[in-house]
Design a protein around this motif. Sequence first.
Motif, PDB file in Angstrom:
ATOM      1  N   VAL A   1       0.844  -1.199   0.000  1.00 53.82           N
ATOM      2  CA  VAL A   1       0.000   0.000   0.000  1.00 53.82           C
ATOM      3  C   VAL A   1       0.880   1.249   0.000  1.00 53.82           C
ATOM      4  N   ASP A   2       1.940   1.227   0.800  1.00 52.28           N
ATOM      5  CA  ASP A   2       2.903   2.337   0.788  1.00 52.28           C
ATOM      6  C   ASP A   2       3.475   2.546  -0.610  1.00 52.28           C
ATOM      7  N   ASP A   3       3.767   1.437  -1.296  1.00 44.80           N
ATOM      8  CA  ASP A   3       4.320   1.530  -2.650  1.00 44.80           C
ATOM      9  C   ASP A   3       3.332   2.197  -3.612  1.00 44.80           C
ATOM     10  N   VAL A   4       2.045   1.818  -3.510  1.00 46.43           N
ATOM     11  CA  VAL A   4       1.028   2.444  -4.373  1.00 46.43           C
ATOM     12  C   VAL A   4       0.988   3.949  -4.126  1.00 46.43           C
ATOM     13  N   VAL A   5       0.976   4.332  -2.872  1.00 44.43           N
ATOM     14  CA  VAL A   5       0.915   5.750  -2.525  1.00 44.43           C
ATOM     15  C   VAL A   5       2.164   6.477  -3.000  1.00 44.43           C
ATOM     16  N   ASP A   6       3.334   5.877  -2.765  1.00 49.49           N
ATOM     17  CA  ASP A   6       4.587   6.530  -3.126  1.00 49.49           C
ATOM     18  C   ASP A   6       4.720   6.681  -4.638  1.00 49.49           C
ATOM     19  N   LEU A   7       4.387   5.630  -5.383  1.00 54.83           N
ATOM     20  CA  LEU A   7       4.459   5.705  -6.843  1.00 54.83           C
ATOM     21  C   LEU A   7       3.444   6.705  -7.391  1.00 54.83           C
ATOM     22  N   SER A   8       2.253   6.725  -6.838  1.00 54.04           N
ATOM     23  CA  SER A   8       1.221   7.669  -7.285  1.00 54.04           C
ATOM     24  C   SER A   8       1.670   9.106  -7.041  1.00 54.04           C
ATOM     25  N   SER A   9       2.289   9.341  -5.898  1.00 55.33           N
ATOM     26  CA  SER A   9       2.803  10.679  -5.596  1.00 55.33           C
ATOM     27  C   SER A   9       3.887  11.072  -6.594  1.00 55.33           C
ATOM     28  N   TYR A  10       4.764  10.132  -6.893  1.00 56.30           N
ATOM     29  CA  TYR A  10       5.839  10.387  -7.868  1.00 56.30           C
ATOM     30  C   TYR A  10       5.266  10.742  -9.236  1.00 56.30           C
ATOM     31  N   LEU A  11       4.273   9.970  -9.688  1.00 57.28           N
ATOM     32  CA  LEU A  11       3.678  10.214 -11.011  1.00 57.28           C
ATOM     33  C   LEU A  11       2.961  11.563 -11.052  1.00 57.28           C
ATOM     34  N   ALA A  12       2.263  11.910  -9.978  1.00 59.19           N
ATOM     35  CA  ALA A  12       1.581  13.206  -9.928  1.00 59.19           C
ATOM     36  C   ALA A  12       2.592  14.349 -10.038  1.00 59.19           C
ATOM     37  N   ARG A  13       3.713  14.228  -9.330  1.00 56.21           N
ATOM     38  CA  ARG A  13       4.750  15.265  -9.410  1.00 56.21           C
ATOM     39  C   ARG A  13       5.374  15.317 -10.803  1.00 56.21           C
ATOM     40  N   ARG A  14       5.698  14.157 -11.320  1.00 54.99           N
ATOM     41  CA  ARG A  14       6.401  14.094 -12.604  1.00 54.99           C
ATOM     42  C   ARG A  14       5.570  14.704 -13.734  1.00 54.99           C
ATOM     43  N   PHE A  15       4.269  14.432 -13.731  1.00 56.88           N
ATOM     44  CA  PHE A  15       3.416  14.906 -14.819  1.00 56.88           C
ATOM     45  C   PHE A  15       2.581  16.122 -14.419  1.00 56.88           C
ATOM     46  N   ARG A  16       2.910  16.690 -13.261  1.00 53.88           N
ATOM     47  CA  ARG A  16       2.305  17.937 -12.810  1.00 53.88           C
ATOM     48  C   ARG A  16       0.774  17.829 -12.722  1.00 53.88           C
ATOM     49  N   LYS A  17       0.345  16.804 -12.034  1.00 55.40           N
ATOM     50  CA  LYS A  17      -1.083  16.571 -11.812  1.00 55.40           C
ATOM     51  C   LYS A  17      -1.386  16.668 -10.319  1.00 55.40           C
ATOM     52  N   GLU A  18      -2.569  17.147 -10.004  1.00 57.70           N
ATOM     53  CA  GLU A  18      -2.985  17.149  -8.604  1.00 57.70           C
ATOM     54  C   GLU A  18      -3.350  15.733  -8.155  1.00 57.70           C
ATOM     55  N   ARG A  19      -3.995  14.987  -9.064  1.00 52.40           N
ATOM     56  CA  ARG A  19      -4.434  13.632  -8.737  1.00 52.40           C
ATOM     57  C   ARG A  19      -4.285  12.735  -9.955  1.00 52.40           C
ATOM     58  N   ILE A  20      -4.293  11.427  -9.714  1.00 56.84           N
ATOM     59  CA  ILE A  20      -4.246  10.474 -10.815  1.00 56.84           C
ATOM     60  C   ILE A  20      -5.396   9.481 -10.670  1.00 56.84           C
ATOM     61  N   LEU A  21      -5.706   8.799 -11.763  1.00 56.92           N
ATOM     62  CA  LEU A  21      -6.705   7.731 -11.768  1.00 56.92           C
ATOM     63  C   LEU A  21      -6.020   6.422 -11.403  1.00 56.92           C
ATOM     64  N   LEU A  22      -6.624   5.655 -10.498  1.00 53.74           N
ATOM     65  CA  LEU A  22      -6.059   4.370 -10.080  1.00 53.74           C
ATOM     66  C   LEU A  22      -6.975   3.241 -10.543  1.00 53.74           C
ATOM     67  N   VAL A  23      -6.376   2.244 -11.210  1.00 58.85           N
ATOM     68  CA  VAL A  23      -7.111   1.062 -11.668  1.00 58.85           C
ATOM     69  C   VAL A  23      -6.425  -0.172 -11.096  1.00 58.85           C
ATOM     70  N   GLY A  24      -7.168  -0.963 -10.315  1.00 54.87           N
ATOM     71  CA  GLY A  24      -6.604  -2.180  -9.739  1.00 54.87           C
ATOM     72  C   GLY A  24      -7.296  -3.412 -10.288  1.00 54.87           C
ATOM     73  N   HIS A  25      -6.550  -4.515 -10.357  1.00 58.59           N
ATOM     74  CA  HIS A  25      -7.128  -5.791 -10.766  1.00 58.59           C
ATOM     75  C   HIS A  25      -6.826  -6.850  -9.714  1.00 58.59           C
ATOM     76  N   SER A  26      -7.868  -7.541  -9.217  1.00 54.66           N
ATOM     77  CA  SER A  26      -7.731  -8.665  -8.299  1.00 54.66           C
ATOM     78  C   SER A  26      -6.935  -8.258  -7.061  1.00 54.66           C
ATOM     79  N   TRP A  27      -5.762  -8.879  -6.809  1.00 51.31           N
ATOM     80  CA  TRP A  27      -4.920  -8.464  -5.687  1.00 51.31           C
ATOM     81  C   TRP A  27      -4.671  -6.960  -5.725  1.00 51.31           C
ATOM     82  N   GLY A  28      -4.545  -6.402  -6.917  1.00 48.97           N
ATOM     83  CA  GLY A  28      -4.333  -4.965  -7.053  1.00 48.97           C
ATOM     84  C   GLY A  28      -5.494  -4.138  -6.546  1.00 48.97           C
ATOM     85  N   THR A  29      -6.693  -4.743  -6.460  1.00 51.49           N
ATOM     86  CA  THR A  29      -7.840  -3.999  -5.914  1.00 51.49           C
ATOM     87  C   THR A  29      -7.771  -3.914  -4.393  1.00 51.49           C
TER      88      THR A  29
END
Length: 378
Positions: A145-173
């Motif tokens: 869960v920490d990894d999801v949050v950390d990667l999402s934060s990185y992507l938001a910074r990198r692409f200058r977005k306030e938020r991103i869309l998250l899509v999970g499958h099975s274990w990913g949900t």
Amino acid sequence: MLNFERSTTSCRSTAMRRGLRSRARLRWRVLLPWLAIVAAVLALFLFPGSTPAMDARAHPDGLAVLEQVPVSETRQWVLIRTEDVANPVVLFVHGGPGTAQLTLMRRNTRPLERYFTVVNWDQRRAGKSFAAGRDRARMTMGQFVDDVVDLSSYLARRFRKERILLVGHSWGTVIGALAVHRRPDLFSAYVGIGQMSTMAESERLSYEWTLEQARSAGDRRSVAKLVAIGPPPYEGAFRSKFLTERQLLARYGGEYHGSRIGALGVVLRNLVLSREYTMTDRINFFRGISQSLDALHEELFRTDLFVQAPALQVPVWFCLGRHDREVPSALSARYFEALEAPRKQLVWFERSAHLPNTEEREKFNRLLVDAVLPALRE
């Protein structure tokens, strides 16, 4: 007489030389194919993975990269593809645990690159990110869960977005829903494919359905196997018993609708033909599934999203295969009904089981473009 002997000796020498040359040519004919195979295998191990390039003329603001990025003090691999880096970012969180899907997802999501910056991620101990999971003590659900949050934060910074869309499958949900529950400020919306809820109940229903199908089919051998391993939670050799149930469930179409081998054919075909994976990555693909399952199954069996994530403060879509018995969709639908969210929609995929985004790829992609994308702009 002397001349005759010399002539005979000369003929013998010539014949010997011809014989040696013939044997040498034969050896090379035999060796060359093997040398070519060895060279090809070495190339598979040594050559780095890659992804098809974006047409720079048609899409000057596009991006197509396969690279390691920082995630929770490790380096993990992501595949990022888009026709325009200004597009909204969508992060796909694969299932398993450990079932990396870079090439399969790249092919599934190709039409989305026009509308989104599409990010597919190999989680720690999965596929290309296998080495990132070498610390067994950090192979916990909380860390993922920490990894999801950390990667999402990185992507938001990198692409200058306030938020991103998250899509999970099975274990990913599981890790996806928990990440959204913890940090709703990071996410514009959440899409759950084959959404998990209460793992213990899910596995009980899955086992009972598989046993019922085997009995109805008169499949005595499968019935005997299921009775021998007993219902979950599986005691002792967990992985062997779990995979036995999954193999038999797949035989009756509970994983991939209409298939007797489940998703195995799709996964193997994309793994073999992958440009993104080296031979080492392919080997680690299978090692990652078994090791991730061993590390996480006990904690996963205690998961209950009815309790742990009863509300998500973002718009929510559930994509459920009508024939899903691996993560029984009827139970997923009960979680959907109980879930509190500012906006939510359940979409049934009538010709799918556990992989509706692959089994009915066009319908899934249309949903993201026609329904989810406009909601992100509201």
